[in-house]
Design a protein around this motif. Structure first.
Motif, PDB file in Angstrom:
ATOM      1  N   LEU A   4     -40.601  37.323 -11.802  1.00  0.00           N
ATOM      2  CA  LEU A   4     -39.278  37.360 -12.622  1.00  0.00           C
ATOM      3  C   LEU A   4     -38.463  38.313 -11.904  1.00  0.00           C
ATOM      4  O   LEU A   4     -37.064  37.921 -12.157  1.00  0.00           O
ATOM      5  CB  LEU A   4     -39.720  37.933 -13.993  1.00  0.00           C
ATOM      6  CG  LEU A   4     -38.868  37.503 -15.175  1.00  0.00           C
ATOM      7  CD1 LEU A   4     -38.381  36.129 -15.208  1.00  0.00           C
ATOM      8  CD2 LEU A   4     -39.257  38.238 -16.666  1.00  0.00           C
ATOM      9  N   GLY A  49     -37.357  33.413 -27.845  1.00  0.00           N
ATOM     10  CA  GLY A  49     -36.301  32.832 -26.726  1.00  0.00           C
ATOM     11  C   GLY A  49     -34.984  33.764 -26.771  1.00  0.00           C
ATOM     12  O   GLY A  49     -34.683  34.237 -25.685  1.00  0.00           O
ATOM     13  N   THR A  50     -34.515  33.929 -27.886  1.00  0.00           N
ATOM     14  CA  THR A  50     -33.323  34.742 -28.118  1.00  0.00           C
ATOM     15  C   THR A  50     -33.667  36.152 -27.437  1.00  0.00           C
ATOM     16  O   THR A  50     -32.817  36.571 -26.613  1.00  0.00           O
ATOM     17  CB  THR A  50     -32.888  34.659 -29.484  1.00  0.00           C
ATOM     18  OG1 THR A  50     -32.492  33.564 -30.137  1.00  0.00           O
ATOM     19  CG2 THR A  50     -31.615  35.718 -29.499  1.00  0.00           C
ATOM     20  N   LEU A 105     -35.921  37.011 -25.309  1.00  0.00           N
ATOM     21  CA  LEU A 105     -35.969  37.150 -24.054  1.00  0.00           C
ATOM     22  C   LEU A 105     -34.899  37.105 -23.420  1.00  0.00           C
ATOM     23  O   LEU A 105     -34.473  37.824 -22.059  1.00  0.00           O
ATOM     24  CB  LEU A 105     -36.978  36.075 -23.646  1.00  0.00           C
ATOM     25  CG  LEU A 105     -38.599  36.152 -23.570  1.00  0.00           C
ATOM     26  CD1 LEU A 105     -39.059  34.957 -23.463  1.00  0.00           C
ATOM     27  CD2 LEU A 105     -39.017  37.249 -22.709  1.00  0.00           C
ATOM     28  N   SER A 106     -33.727  36.305 -23.650  1.00  0.00           N
ATOM     29  CA  SER A 106     -32.520  35.904 -23.135  1.00  0.00           C
ATOM     30  C   SER A 106     -31.752  37.548 -23.091  1.00  0.00           C
ATOM     31  O   SER A 106     -30.889  37.707 -22.099  1.00  0.00           O
ATOM     32  CB  SER A 106     -31.833  34.893 -23.633  1.00  0.00           C
ATOM     33  OG  SER A 106     -30.650  34.532 -23.070  1.00  0.00           O
ATOM     34  N   MET A 142     -33.280  39.834 -20.622  1.00  0.00           N
ATOM     35  CA  MET A 142     -32.959  39.601 -19.358  1.00  0.00           C
ATOM     36  C   MET A 142     -31.688  39.551 -18.986  1.00  0.00           C
ATOM     37  O   MET A 142     -31.045  39.571 -17.739  1.00  0.00           O
ATOM     38  CB  MET A 142     -33.681  38.079 -18.893  1.00  0.00           C
ATOM     39  CG  MET A 142     -35.299  38.423 -18.861  1.00  0.00           C
ATOM     40  SD  MET A 142     -35.878  36.866 -18.601  1.00  0.00           S
ATOM     41  CE  MET A 142     -37.623  36.749 -19.051  1.00  0.00           C
ATOM     42  N   SER A 183     -29.931  33.454 -19.266  1.00  0.00           N
ATOM     43  CA  SER A 183     -30.854  32.401 -19.983  1.00  0.00           C
ATOM     44  C   SER A 183     -31.244  31.558 -19.006  1.00  0.00           C
ATOM     45  O   SER A 183     -32.370  30.796 -19.237  1.00  0.00           O
ATOM     46  CB  SER A 183     -29.608  31.808 -20.850  1.00  0.00           C
ATOM     47  OG  SER A 183     -28.485  30.927 -19.837  1.00  0.00           O
ATOM     48  N   VAL A 222     -34.726  32.654 -18.488  1.00  0.00           N
ATOM     49  CA  VAL A 222     -35.557  32.248 -19.416  1.00  0.00           C
ATOM     50  C   VAL A 222     -36.061  30.719 -19.466  1.00  0.00           C
ATOM     51  O   VAL A 222     -37.113  30.365 -19.386  1.00  0.00           O
ATOM     52  CB  VAL A 222     -35.008  32.652 -20.663  1.00  0.00           C
ATOM     53  CG1 VAL A 222     -35.854  32.089 -21.889  1.00  0.00           C
ATOM     54  CG2 VAL A 222     -34.655  34.197 -20.855  1.00  0.00           C
ATOM     55  N   LEU A 225     -38.503  30.231 -16.642  1.00  0.00           N
ATOM     56  CA  LEU A 225     -39.708  30.723 -17.040  1.00  0.00           C
ATOM     57  C   LEU A 225     -40.483  29.585 -18.051  1.00  0.00           C
ATOM     58  O   LEU A 225     -41.450  29.259 -18.006  1.00  0.00           O
ATOM     59  CB  LEU A 225     -39.616  32.015 -17.882  1.00  0.00           C
ATOM     60  CG  LEU A 225     -40.852  32.895 -18.490  1.00  0.00           C
ATOM     61  CD1 LEU A 225     -41.501  33.420 -16.979  1.00  0.00           C
ATOM     62  CD2 LEU A 225     -40.246  33.920 -19.298  1.00  0.00           C
ATOM     63  N   VAL A 226     -39.796  29.235 -19.301  1.00  0.00           N
ATOM     64  CA  VAL A 226     -40.117  28.199 -20.056  1.00  0.00           C
ATOM     65  C   VAL A 226     -40.533  26.882 -19.381  1.00  0.00           C
ATOM     66  O   VAL A 226     -41.722  26.246 -19.850  1.00  0.00           O
ATOM     67  CB  VAL A 226     -39.294  28.035 -21.075  1.00  0.00           C
ATOM     68  CG1 VAL A 226     -39.666  26.980 -22.083  1.00  0.00           C
ATOM     69  CG2 VAL A 226     -38.956  29.061 -21.805  1.00  0.00           C
ATOM     70  N   PHE A 274     -37.881  27.642 -27.796  1.00  0.00           N
ATOM     71  CA  PHE A 274     -37.575  28.758 -26.732  1.00  0.00           C
ATOM     72  C   PHE A 274     -36.254  28.507 -26.056  1.00  0.00           C
ATOM     73  O   PHE A 274     -35.273  29.571 -25.881  1.00  0.00           O
ATOM     74  CB  PHE A 274     -38.650  28.958 -25.714  1.00  0.00           C
ATOM     75  CG  PHE A 274     -39.728  29.878 -26.018  1.00  0.00           C
ATOM     76  CD1 PHE A 274     -39.554  31.370 -25.892  1.00  0.00           C
ATOM     77  CD2 PHE A 274     -40.775  29.409 -26.835  1.00  0.00           C
ATOM     78  CE1 PHE A 274     -40.811  32.290 -26.332  1.00  0.00           C
ATOM     79  CE2 PHE A 274     -42.036  30.353 -27.397  1.00  0.00           C
ATOM     80  CZ  PHE A 274     -41.793  31.599 -26.999  1.00  0.00           C
ATOM     81  N   ALA A 302     -32.707  30.941 -25.932  1.00  0.00           N
ATOM     82  CA  ALA A 302     -32.202  31.121 -24.930  1.00  0.00           C
ATOM     83  C   ALA A 302     -30.759  30.898 -24.769  1.00  0.00           C
ATOM     84  O   ALA A 302     -30.055  31.879 -24.182  1.00  0.00           O
ATOM     85  CB  ALA A 302     -32.967  30.685 -23.737  1.00  0.00           C
TER      86      ALA A 302
END
Length: 534
Positions: A12, A184-185, A187-188, A191, A194, A197, A200-201, A218, A222
């Motif tokens: 990542l 998802g939000t 994570l975005s 990081m 988006s 993310v 990743l998904v 997710f 993002a």
């Protein structure tokens, strides 16, 4: 288990680092050409949409494009309406990157190509002399790191995360979907990318870790998380920046809410489309198709509403104090050419505030201490951003423009320091500034760079008028109707006044050229014009 988890974390990191290098390299390679292209090819809504899509695919970051677009709006290069469609396009561009990850990054051994790209990019970065070639090298390194990280991420999912059960989350039904959107939000937001993310998904879906409906949630999250960058960028930003950030938030919220409520029908439609086009159900492709569909749906929903939304937002965030920056904020630094333009615009405003103070003296009014304090605050803020820009890698023309900015800010500082002396002259002789009154009014109300030639003509006329007054003073001294002491004192006052007018006018005309004036006269010829007139 832990070694695979740490490998996933490192993967990542490679993806995020690659995206950062890719976006920076492409901005360096594009340089001022990006600004010219943007002005030329975003006049219509569909052009802005295509530009936003292509630019996001190129720099692999809708966040970078959002911040850059805010800078363009601040600099007056883009209207809010045109910028809206660039932002819409950036969301569509993010979904196209998902396709690239699903079709290329997961279907082919892309890491075999990634290492040669990193090698070629490193050679260009380290040994090429032109800044554009170095930028291309940096972009190649970023591109290679991105896909190298993606390859390692896929391996780590296959090894460590395949046994994770999301059945508990899936059994919550609609609330599970909302929880997926929230994750998802988050994570975005963490990081600040988006696309990372989504990569990743998609990788998780391809590995069988995430069920498709939850993965779609997710992805919606993002998209919502990208608005955090716009919000953060406008905490201490200009009114224009806040309007565009609000438009971005409204677009993503409307798109996300609609996608949540039609999630199941949309996934059913995507399944039919995939079976028709690909004849082989693939969850990674299904997710990429879902992401594209709901972003295009958002554009279709927002297109007819954009005009009214822009009118609504133009009426917001209007309260701006004199001592606050109007067009310059951190987003302007994203591209040096834009930063030069916005710095010059704010500097011209400082010059016009100084002109306003001089005009007050010519009208028999005292200096306004609050306004002078505001001017000082503006100068400090401009110098702060000037220092930030100086730390960025600049091409030769941009370095020259930066030096020109510094020189003219020093001229404005000299003009400001001369104001108290002019105030003393006004106390001794209230009529002394009558010849300057019309010229200072012209400086205060000028629209630059359009009125640059009028200012130049007005300055020459003023200098001729003052020269006639000096000639008359010489005659009065010669005929002994004015003593030498009195005549010398008046000449000193005229010289001080000339220095004020000269430095202020030079600064304004040079800054007008830096704004990207259509005039062909460069700052050097401007300097010669004023020197000659003096």
């Amino acid at each position: 288990m832990w070694s695979e988890f740490l490998m996933g974390l490192g993967s990542l990191g490679l993806i995020l680092l690659g995206m950062d290098w890719l976006s920076k390299g492409l901005k360096t390679a594009a340089g001022p050409a990006l600004m010219q292209f943007l002005q030329r090819w975003t006049a219509r809504a569909w052009q802005g949409l295509l530009f936003g899509t292509a630019a996001t695919v190129a720099v692999q970051s809708s966040t970078v494009l959002t911040v850059t677009t805010i800078g363009f709006v601040n600099a007056g290069i883009l209207s809010l309406n045109n910028a809206a469609f660039v932002i819409y396009g950036s969301n569509v561009g993010t979904s196209l990157t998902g396709w690239f990850v699903a079709l290329v990054g997961l279907q082919f051994k892309i890491d075999a190509l990634a290492l040669p790209m990193i090698g070629i990019g490193a050679i260009l970065k380290l040994f090429a002399k032109p800044s554009r070639a170095q930028g291309i090298g940096e972009a190649l390194i970023g591109f290679g790191l991105f896909f190298l990280g993606l390859a390692y991420l896929k391996d780590s999912f296959d090894a460590a995360f395949v046994d994770i059960e999301f059945t508990a989350l899936s059994q919550l039904g609609f609330w599970g979907i909302l929880l997926g959107v929230l994750l998802g939000t988050l994570l975005s937001v963490v990081m600040q990318a988006s696309i990372a993310v989504i990569a990743l998904v998609i990788t998780a879906v391809a590995a069988g870790v995430l069920p498709l409906p939850l993965a779609a949630a997710f992805v919606i999250g993002a998209n919502l998380g990208t608005t955090s960058t716009a919000i953060i960028a406008t905490l201490a930003a200009t009114a224009k920046a806040k309007r565009l950030a609000m438009l971005h938030v409204i677009f993503n919220i409307i798109t996300g809410v609609v996608a949540i409520f039609i999630l199941n029908p949309l996934l059913w439609l995507i399944n039919i489309i995939q079976n028709t086009l690909f004849h082989d159900p693939n969850p990674a492709i299904s997710l990429a198709l879902f992401h594209t569909c709901f972003n295009i749906l958002g554009v279709i929903l927002m297109w007819p509403l954009t005009g009214r939304l822009v009118l609504f937002l133009n009426g917001r965030f209007r309260s701006r104090k004199i001592g606050q920056l109007h067009v310059l904020d951190a987003s302007s630094l994203s591209i040096p050419a834009v930063a030069i333009k916005t710095l010059s615009m704010e500097s011209i405003r400082v010059a016009q505030l100084i002109s306003g103070q001089a005009l007050m003296l010519s009208e028999g009014k005292p200096l306004n201490n609050d306004t002078q304090e505001n001017i000082r605050q503006l100068q400090n803020d401009i110098n702060h951003y000037l220092l930030q820009l100086g730390k960025s890698p600049l091409a030769a023309p941009e370095s020259k423009a930066l030096n020109e900015l510094v020189k003219n800010l020093l001229r404005l500082e000299m003009s400001l320091q001369l104001l108290p002396e002019l105030a003393l002259q006004a106390q001794r002789d209230p009529t002394f500034f009558e010849p300057e009154q019309a010229f200072w009014q012209q400086l205060q109300s000028a629209r630059l760079p359009e009125d640059a030639q009028n200012i130049r003509s007005g300055y020459r006329d003023l200098m001729r008028q003052r020269q006639k007054m000096k000639d008359q003073l010489y005659l009065l001294v010669l005929t002994e109707r004015v003593s030498n002491d009195t005549g010398g004192d008046q000449l000193l006052r005229i010289a001080q006044l000339r220095r004020f007018n000269q430095q202020l006018t030079r600064a304004m005309l040079a800054l007008a050229n830096l704004q990207g004036s259509t005039e062909t006269i460069q700052s050097e010829s401007t300097h010669e014009d004023i020197q000659y007139a003096s």
